[in-house]
Design a protein around this motif. Sequence first.
Motif, PDB file in Angstrom:
ATOM      1  N   SER A 196      44.376  48.832  38.621  1.00 30.63           N
ATOM      2  CA  SER A 196      43.209  49.264  39.399  1.00 30.63           C
ATOM      3  C   SER A 196      42.133  49.918  38.538  1.00 30.63           C
ATOM      4  N   ASP A 197      42.447  50.210  37.284  1.00 33.49           N
ATOM      5  CA  ASP A 197      41.448  50.701  36.330  1.00 33.49           C
ATOM      6  C   ASP A 197      40.872  49.553  35.506  1.00 33.49           C
ATOM      7  N   TYR A 198      41.212  48.306  35.891  1.00 31.04           N
ATOM      8  CA  TYR A 198      40.725  47.075  35.237  1.00 31.04           C
ATOM      9  C   TYR A 198      41.230  46.958  33.805  1.00 31.04           C
ATOM     10  N   TYR A 199      42.420  47.513  33.575  1.00 29.08           N
ATOM     11  CA  TYR A 199      43.061  47.397  32.261  1.00 29.08           C
ATOM     12  C   TYR A 199      44.156  46.349  32.381  1.00 29.08           C
ATOM     13  N   THR A 200      44.134  45.374  31.491  1.00 32.79           N
ATOM     14  CA  THR A 200      45.089  44.267  31.532  1.00 32.79           C
ATOM     15  C   THR A 200      46.165  44.457  30.472  1.00 32.79           C
ATOM     16  N   LYS A 201      47.396  44.262  30.892  1.00 27.32           N
ATOM     17  CA  LYS A 201      48.534  44.460  29.993  1.00 27.32           C
ATOM     18  C   LYS A 201      49.657  43.510  30.363  1.00 27.32           C
ATOM     19  N   ALA A 243      54.838  39.454  33.391  1.00 20.42           N
ATOM     20  CA  ALA A 243      53.594  39.268  34.140  1.00 20.42           C
ATOM     21  C   ALA A 243      52.423  39.902  33.392  1.00 20.42           C
ATOM     22  N   GLY A 244      51.313  39.205  33.404  1.00 22.94           N
ATOM     23  CA  GLY A 244      50.061  39.770  32.928  1.00 22.94           C
ATOM     24  C   GLY A 244      49.380  40.405  34.122  1.00 22.94           C
ATOM     25  N   ILE A 245      49.161  41.700  34.056  1.00 28.99           N
ATOM     26  CA  ILE A 245      48.658  42.436  35.220  1.00 28.99           C
ATOM     27  C   ILE A 245      47.420  43.233  34.854  1.00 28.99           C
ATOM     28  N   THR A 246      46.393  43.103  35.692  1.00 27.71           N
ATOM     29  CA  THR A 246      45.216  43.957  35.594  1.00 27.71           C
ATOM     30  C   THR A 246      45.366  45.056  36.633  1.00 27.71           C
ATOM     31  N   PHE A 263      45.562  45.374  40.413  1.00 31.03           N
ATOM     32  CA  PHE A 263      44.306  44.766  40.840  1.00 31.03           C
ATOM     33  C   PHE A 263      44.498  43.257  40.966  1.00 31.03           C
ATOM     34  N   THR A 264      44.984  42.638  39.898  1.00 38.46           N
ATOM     35  CA  THR A 264      45.295  41.213  39.951  1.00 38.46           C
ATOM     36  C   THR A 264      46.555  40.922  39.132  1.00 38.46           C
ATOM     37  N   LEU A 265      47.296  39.922  39.611  1.00 41.12           N
ATOM     38  CA  LEU A 265      48.414  39.373  38.852  1.00 41.12           C
ATOM     39  C   LEU A 265      47.946  38.090  38.210  1.00 41.12           C
ATOM     40  N   ASN A 266      48.099  37.983  36.916  1.00 42.15           N
ATOM     41  CA  ASN A 266      47.661  36.788  36.218  1.00 42.15           C
ATOM     42  C   ASN A 266      48.866  35.868  36.052  1.00 42.15           C
ATOM     43  N   GLN A 271      50.801  53.296  37.244  1.00 35.81           N
ATOM     44  CA  GLN A 271      52.089  52.821  36.724  1.00 35.81           C
ATOM     45  C   GLN A 271      52.441  51.515  37.420  1.00 35.81           C
ATOM     46  N   VAL A 272      52.750  50.499  36.623  1.00 36.46           N
ATOM     47  CA  VAL A 272      53.157  49.199  37.155  1.00 36.46           C
ATOM     48  C   VAL A 272      54.587  48.914  36.723  1.00 36.46           C
ATOM     49  N   GLN A 273      55.387  48.410  37.618  1.00 38.93           N
ATOM     50  CA  GLN A 273      56.770  48.045  37.302  1.00 38.93           C
ATOM     51  C   GLN A 273      57.082  46.662  37.827  1.00 38.93           C
ATOM     52  N   LEU A 274      57.960  45.963  37.099  1.00 38.92           N
ATOM     53  CA  LEU A 274      58.510  44.697  37.557  1.00 38.92           C
ATOM     54  C   LEU A 274      59.986  44.924  37.855  1.00 38.92           C
TER      55      LEU A 274
END
Length: 119
Positions: free
Chosen positions: A101-106, A96-99, A29-32, A1-4
């Motif tokens: 830890s499962d390498y899924y970008t959303k 934010a475009g975020i990848t 994993f990464t912030l784009n 789960q990612v939150q801003l």
Amino acid sequence: QVQLVESGGGLVQAGGSLRLSCAANGRIFTLNTMGWYRQAPGKQRELVATITRGSTVYADSVKGRFTISRDNAENTVYLQMNSLKPEDTAVYYCNAGITNSDYYTKDYWGKGTLVTVSS
């Protein structure tokens, strides 16, 4: 789960300054590209500024007054707003475009923070 999570909005007089913050939390994993958008009453959401690594883009209406920056170590993006005008009044949203830890970008959005500039 990612939150801003945004913070820093409020009421300010014309000519004043505010600093918005947006922290990304979760399994990142990464912030784009990160950015700020705003939506004024009765208007469509519009881009304010984005930052991708060291490259920035600004809306013409905020150039020279707003500065976007990011702290990659803290997964945080900032928007320094100076010389505020009543027409800057809007709900400001972090994006934010975020990848993860499962390498899924959303693409993620914050809930928004209200900025009100009085004349």
